[in-house]
Write an enzyme that holds these catalytic residues in place. Structure first.
Site, PDB file in Angstrom:
ATOM      1  N   ASP A   1       0.837  -1.197   0.000  1.00 53.30           N
ATOM      2  CA  ASP A   1       0.000   0.000   0.000  1.00 53.30           C
ATOM      3  C   ASP A   1       0.878   1.256   0.000  1.00 53.30           C
ATOM      4  OD1 ASP A   1      -2.233   1.504  -0.041  1.00 53.30           O
ATOM      5  OD2 ASP A   1      -2.842   1.108   2.021  1.00 53.30           O
TER       6      ASP A   1
ATOM      7  N   LYS B   1      -0.952 -13.343  -9.949  1.00 53.47           N
ATOM      8  CA  LYS B   1      -0.613 -13.103 -11.355  1.00 53.47           C
ATOM      9  C   LYS B   1      -0.311 -14.443 -12.024  1.00 53.47           C
ATOM     10  CE  LYS B   1       1.596  -8.749 -10.074  1.00 53.47           C
ATOM     11  NZ  LYS B   1       2.865  -8.055  -9.840  1.00 53.47           N
TER      12      LYS B   1
ATOM     13  N   LYS C   1      -8.390  -8.316  -1.979  1.00 54.80           N
ATOM     14  CA  LYS C   1      -8.251  -7.283  -0.946  1.00 54.80           C
ATOM     15  C   LYS C   1      -8.665  -7.803   0.432  1.00 54.80           C
ATOM     16  CE  LYS C   1      -7.821  -3.197  -2.035  1.00 54.80           C
ATOM     17  NZ  LYS C   1      -8.411  -2.299  -3.003  1.00 54.80           N
TER      18      LYS C   1
ATOM     19  N   GLU D   1       6.524  -0.261  -6.127  1.00 51.87           N
ATOM     20  CA  GLU D   1       5.807   0.570  -5.160  1.00 51.87           C
ATOM     21  C   GLU D   1       6.763   1.307  -4.233  1.00 51.87           C
ATOM     22  OE1 GLU D   1       2.649   0.033  -5.843  1.00 51.87           O
ATOM     23  OE2 GLU D   1       1.459   0.844  -4.192  1.00 51.87           O
TER      24      GLU D   1
END
Ligand code: IVH
Length: 716
Positions: free
Chosen positions: A134, A306, A330, A190
């Site tokens: 996140d 994936k 999620k 990220e």
């Protein structure tokens, strides 16, 4: 409109609901200004006005941290200079992921892939399962192994050029090492911040009066998108690589080999990533990661699956803006599991002791939660005052794994305990019976859930509030010494106890800083202040008793006590005698019996008075005060005034004084006040907006006068 130019009340005086309303209003106003400034380049207010709005919002959020939301303007100022960043076109768009929340949706995702690829019944595609970090995604362009450009995702097609900022992140290699380096490639991943780094940064920001961030994600985004690269460099940003965009040559044929290659050329790849071979394995990964979430050190909001084979990824392609070969599974947004590390007791301004859960930091609904209210000791015990079970009757113990919930902007709650995870050594929590701040005795009244510190006059947690009460209008009522001045004097250590007010002049030497040299004071105002204090060295007994701030002893009970005991000496000695006889079982002293015999004084009030005197430091504070003041008999109402013996009703909005002041002035003049008009009413004092009471006055033929006429009447 007049309301607009009104000076807002101090943030300290706002109630939670007032704060919430104002917070919302300010946020909307600031957003509108932001839009005019950043998007339209047409601000309508000065920078100073804008800054003042922003500062007030920050002050409100500092006092009520749970009002901080991810969308609050305080969370986006770091991003505001974004209009200064150059735009970058991504060679391959940065798309988003479809979401799944249930096991069924995950199974359906795999099924869809099998159908699309026309795989046989036993042919399960290998799937890479990765934590979903996140943070904010970043695309890094390398040419001949050199970092040439770094861009944020932006709208997926065009991002912001943050190359200079990204060069300050240690986890991002400036040059790729190793084999199979393509001539040009966009490597993606990220940017994030560790939870502990975020908390430390926020603490520093708060101390410096700078923006505090709601969560590590905002903190990472705000830190990256700084015009001043030195600021970014000072922030502990980190980076995980997990994807890519344009690639002139692809060094591997599967997702997991690509991740190995990314690691090889110098990136950090998340160590928890696993290659799975069935839906069950994938779901087991999801649950394992969910359990580890609280202790990971960084925020994740789910996991990503994936398809491993890249040729299959290509065949599967995209539906609208998300790949058919990947899905984000999620976590339920507003609940999270974490560990109860401790229970602290907070003492409020009225002595209420509130237990607070100290949690292993965990992000719940976009906000890092490390504290949660536990309300009171029953809540910890798991059984309410009414005998009803709370959390299925399971008590809370330090070391427990708990589920924390946040809904909207309410304070986080501990909703359940995972009893299977309770450590064998966890002991039931023993709620303290002493105040952790002043060591004073803490008592719980019958039928009450709250335990309170009885150190009214001496407990630092209650001190300012007690002092404000002490000088309030129905107590000592000292001109020029209101809440604001008390707060200042307290903050500066000048007035810590009631007696300090009366020794202020003695202590006002040049050795300290003379009062008249303080900001906002001068020769005259200090002289007036000392005169006002001196004027109150003679105080009626009822006012003194009220001023002590004993629980349940309001103005009325203070009068009852004052009339009954007649002098401070007899009140004090009776109460000290009763206090000496106080036990958990009750009180069989004569003094206590005498106290409860006063009409209007019940057990609850009596116990509160006795508890006050049971704390020797309260008695000392009172005795110290008595050295400086003279106690007068109870104020006698005047019997010679024009309104003596009359019954008066005040109605409408009074402009010259508050309703309380009006009533007090009437009582001083020997009148009785009432809140409703009847045929017994003698006089109605009506201000603007008076309604039904005015009608009643007409009905009963009661005389109605204005506020000014009332003033004339009592002054005359
Ligand atoms: S793959 C085509 N893997 O999630 C999609 N994304 O909702 C490529 N994210 O914008 C993204 N961890 O910011 C991928 N292990 C991971 C991720 C991840 C976090 C974020 C990323 C992306 C968003 C999509």
């Amino acid at each position: 409109m007049a309301a607009k130019s009104k000076v807002p009340p101090p943030v300290d005086s706002l109630t939670r609901s007032q704060a919430r309303v104002e917070h919302k209003r300010l946020a909307l106003e600031i957003e509108a200004h932001n839009e005019r400034y950043y998007q339209q380049d047409a601000p309508t207010v000065s920078d100073a006005t804008y800054d003042a709005l922003q500062r007030r919002l920050e002050a409100i959020e500092a006092r009520f941290p749970d009002l901080v939301t991810a969308s609050s303007p305080t969370q986006t100022v770091g991003a505001a200079p974004a209009r200064g960043f150059a735009k970058v076109q991504h060679a391959v768009p940065m798309l988003s992921l479809g979401n799944g929340f249930s096991d069924e949706e995950v199974a359906e995702f795999v099924e869809r892939i099998r159908r699309f690829l026309k795989l046989g019944a036993d042919d399960i595609p290998a799937i890479v399962a990765e934590p979903k970090i996140d943070g904010l995604s970043l695309s890094l362009r390398y040419e001949n192994g050199e970092l040439v450009r770094a861009a944020t995702r932006g709208d997926g097609f065009t991002g912001e050029d943050v190359t200079a900022n990204v060069r300050t992140i240690a986890d991002v290699p400036h040059r790729l090492n190793g084999h199979n380096i393509p001539t040009a490639c966009e490597l993606r991943g990220e940017v994030y911040m560790l939870k502990e780094d975020f908390l430390a940064l926020n603490k520093k920001q708060q101390e410096a009066g700078d923006t505090v961030f709601a969560n590590p994600r905002n903190s990472a985004a705000g830190s990256l998108r700084q015009k001043d690269v030195a600021i970014t460099a000072s922030r502990p940003l980190k980076f995980f690589a997990y994807a890519w965009g344009e690639m002139t040559d692809r060094p591997a044929g599967t997702q997991h080999d690509m991740l190995a290659w990314l690691k090889d050329v110098g990136f950090i790849v998340n160590p928890l990533i696993e290659l799975c071979h069935s839906v069950d394995e994938v779901l087991a990964f999801y649950r394992r990661i969910g359990e580890q979430r609280a202790t990971l050190g960084y925020d994740i909001d789910g996991v990503v699956y994936k398809v491993d084979r890249l040729d299959w990824q290509e065949r599967l392609g995209f539906v609208s803006r998300s790949p058919r070969w990947a899905i984000a599974h999620k976590f339920a947004a507003e609940q999270a599991m974490t560990i109860l590390r401790g229970i602290d007791i907070q003492v409020g301004r009225t002595g209420a002791m509130t237990p607070v859960a100290r949690l292993e930091p965990v992000t719940v609904g976009g906000v890092v939660v490390q504290n949660a209210t536990l309300h009171n000791e029953d809540y910890i015990r798991g059984v309410g005052n009414d005998g009803q079970p709370i959390r299925d009757g399971i008590d809370l113990r330090v070391g427990d794994t708990v589920v924390v919930q946040r809904a909207g902007d309410v304070i986080p709650q501990v909703v359940s305990v995972i009893i299977d995870k309770r450590p064998a050594s966890a002991k039931p929590y023993a709620f303290p019976n002493k105040c952790p701040i002043c060591g004073g005795h803490a008592v719980r009244e019958e039928g009450e859930a709250v335990r309170r510190c009885t150190g009214a006059l001496i407990c630092p947690a209650q001190a300012v509030e007690r002092l404000k009460h002490f000088v309030s209008r129905l107590a000592f009522d000292i001109d020029g010494l209101g809440e604001k001045q008390i707060q200042e004097f307290y903050d500066d250590g000048l007035v810590m106890h009631p007696v300090d007010i009366f020794t202020l002049r003695k202590r006002d030497t040049r050795a300290t800083k003379k009062l008249r040299d303080r900001e906002g004071y001068g020769e005259v105002s200090v002289r007036n202040l000392f005169a006002a204090i001196d004027a109150r060295r003679g105080i009626e007994l009822n006012r003194l008793i009220f001023a002590l701030g004993i629980r349940h002893v309001g103005e009325g009970n203070a009068k009852l006590l004052a009339r009954h005991y007649g002098s401070i000496e007899s009140f004090r000695s009776a109460m000290t005698e009763a206090a000496a006889a106080q036990t958990d079982e009750g009180n069989d002293s004569e003094a206590y019996a005498d106290l409860t015999n006063i009409g209007g004084i019940g057990d609850i009030v009596a116990d509160a008075v006795v508890e006050f005197f049971a704390e020797p430091r309260n008695v000392k504070a009172l005795n110290d005060l008595l050295e400086e003041i003279e106690v007068l008999p109870v104020a006698q109402a005047r019997s010679d005034s024009a309104v003596a013996g009359k019954t008066v009703v005040f109605t409408g909005s009074l402009e010259k004084f508050t309703r309380d002041e009006a009533k007090a002035s009437a009582e001083r003049m020997g009148a009785k006040t009432s809140s409703s008009v009847s045929k017994k009413t003698d006089l109605v004092v009506a201000g603007p907006g008076a309604g039904s009471k005015l009608k009643d006055a007409g009905k009963f033929g009661v005389k109605v006068i204005s506020e000014d006429e009332w003033l004339k009447l009592i002054e005359g």
